[in-house]
Design a protein around this motif. Structure first.
Motif, PDB file in Angstrom:
ATOM      1  N   UNK A  43       0.601  -1.113  -0.198  1.00  0.00           N
ATOM      2  CA  UNK A  43       0.085   0.038   0.068  1.00  0.00           C
ATOM      3  C   UNK A  43       0.716   1.465  -0.183  1.00  0.00           C
ATOM      4  N   UNK A  44       2.203   0.977   0.934  1.00  0.00           N
ATOM      5  CA  UNK A  44       2.591   2.524   1.219  1.00  0.00           C
ATOM      6  C   UNK A  44       3.158   2.923  -0.251  1.00  0.00           C
ATOM      7  N   UNK A  45       4.273   1.653  -1.136  1.00  0.00           N
ATOM      8  CA  UNK A  45       4.811   1.828  -1.942  1.00  0.00           C
ATOM      9  C   UNK A  45       3.928   2.450  -3.585  1.00  0.00           C
ATOM     10  N   UNK A  46       2.807   1.699  -3.329  1.00  0.00           N
ATOM     11  CA  UNK A  46       1.640   2.216  -4.581  1.00  0.00           C
ATOM     12  C   UNK A  46       1.065   3.266  -4.660  1.00  0.00           C
ATOM     13  N   UNK A  47       1.050   3.916  -3.352  1.00  0.00           N
ATOM     14  CA  UNK A  47       0.157   5.646  -2.737  1.00  0.00           C
ATOM     15  C   UNK A  47       1.424   6.411  -3.662  1.00  0.00           C
ATOM     16  N   UNK A  48       2.457   6.619  -2.957  1.00  0.00           N
ATOM     17  CA  UNK A  48       3.711   6.894  -3.256  1.00  0.00           C
ATOM     18  C   UNK A  48       3.238   6.682  -4.971  1.00  0.00           C
ATOM     19  N   UNK A  49       3.812   6.114  -5.522  1.00  0.00           N
ATOM     20  CA  UNK A  49       4.163   6.273  -6.940  1.00  0.00           C
ATOM     21  C   UNK A  49       2.565   5.969  -7.304  1.00  0.00           C
ATOM     22  N   UNK A  50       1.195   6.164  -7.101  1.00  0.00           N
ATOM     23  CA  UNK A  50      -0.029   6.528  -8.052  1.00  0.00           C
ATOM     24  C   UNK A  50       0.706   8.508  -8.005  1.00  0.00           C
ATOM     25  N   UNK A  51       0.828   8.900  -6.867  1.00  0.00           N
ATOM     26  CA  UNK A  51       0.316  10.714  -6.636  1.00  0.00           C
ATOM     27  C   UNK A  51       1.355  11.124  -7.411  1.00  0.00           C
TER      28      UNK A  51
END
Length: 251
Positions: A43-51
């Motif tokens: 979740x953490x890395x996905x959120x960073x890449x999504x932003x």
């Protein structure tokens, strides 16, 4: 750390997500740790890449979807959440300080006469940036191993070098996103952070008055009393009585 007394004043539903517990949390089975480490990192890395990868604001400024060093931060912040190197001060402060050091040193190398000369010395700028960043983190007590790569990337990565000073807010926002995700996923069945600013120092128990009295009686004074044949307490009489019954011995 954020003093426990301050966090305890907050509503329980809020202080829970900030890592406060009125009593030490119980140890979770290994499979619980594995599951939440996977969920948190994903979740953490996905959120960073999504932003950074889908927001037009960052796309227009050619911001990479993620700074590679945050992959290593995920190991600490989601998989080794009790480690001092994974706490918020180290995560946010270490990355930001390393990015600042990396940009400053690379800017100094940018003063060279030609771009070709700079490219030939990027290895030196990267090595120097990481070395200085390590010492800076040690001095400020913000040591976070993945942050060494944050300083290194400022010198050797072309897409990071183009960002220039804009690299600093990118790193700061990335750290905040990782931290917020960690606060949510790590506090459902575990506890994070262990401390915010500095680890709590355990209180030292004061000796009782009876112990203080015993401390004042030195061994030398007891020895002199025994040589003079004086009695200080019934316990001394008992000890001398038992010693008188024992057979003599020579040194």
């Amino acid at each position: 750390m954020a003093p426990p007394k301050r966090l305890s004043r907050l509503p329980p539903w809020l202080s829970l997500w900030l890592g406060y517990r009125s009593s030490p949390p119980k140890t979770q089975p290994n499979y619980i740790v594995y599951v939440w480490s996977f969920i948190g990192a994903f979740c953490g890395l996905s959120i960073v890449q999504a932003v950074f990868g889908h927001a037009q604001y960052f796309i227009n400024r050619r911001v990479p979807s993620i700074v590679a060093s945050y992959g290593a931060s995920a190991v600490l912040c989601y998989g080794a959440i009790e480690a001092p190197l994974a706490q918020p001060r180290a995560l946010v402060g270490g990355h930001f300080l390393s990015a600042l050091v990396g940009i400053c040193i690379t800017k100094l190398f940018g003063c060279l006469p030609s771009e070709e000369r700079l490219d030939s010395l990027r290895w030196l700028a990267g090595s120097l940036s990481t070395a200085v960043a390590i010492v800076a983190m040690q001095i400020t007590k913000t040591t976070h191993p993945p942050a060494g790569a944050t300083a290194l990337l400022a010198a050797i990565s072309p897409e990071i070098y183009i960002l220039s000073w804009y690299y600093l807010p990118v790193v700061l926002l990335s750290s905040v996103l990782v931290l917020v995700t960690a606060l949510i996923t790590n506090n459902i069945q575990r506890r994070y952070p262990v401390f915010w600013i500095a680890p709590a120092v355990p209180a030292v128990a004061k000796p009782s008055p009876a112990l203080r009295g015993l401390e004042k009686v030195s061994p030398s004074s007891e020895l002199s009393n025994q040589e003079n044949g004086s009695t200080c307490s019934p316990s001394n009489d008992i000890e001398r009585g038992s010693q008188s019954k024992a057979p003599p011995f020579s040194l």
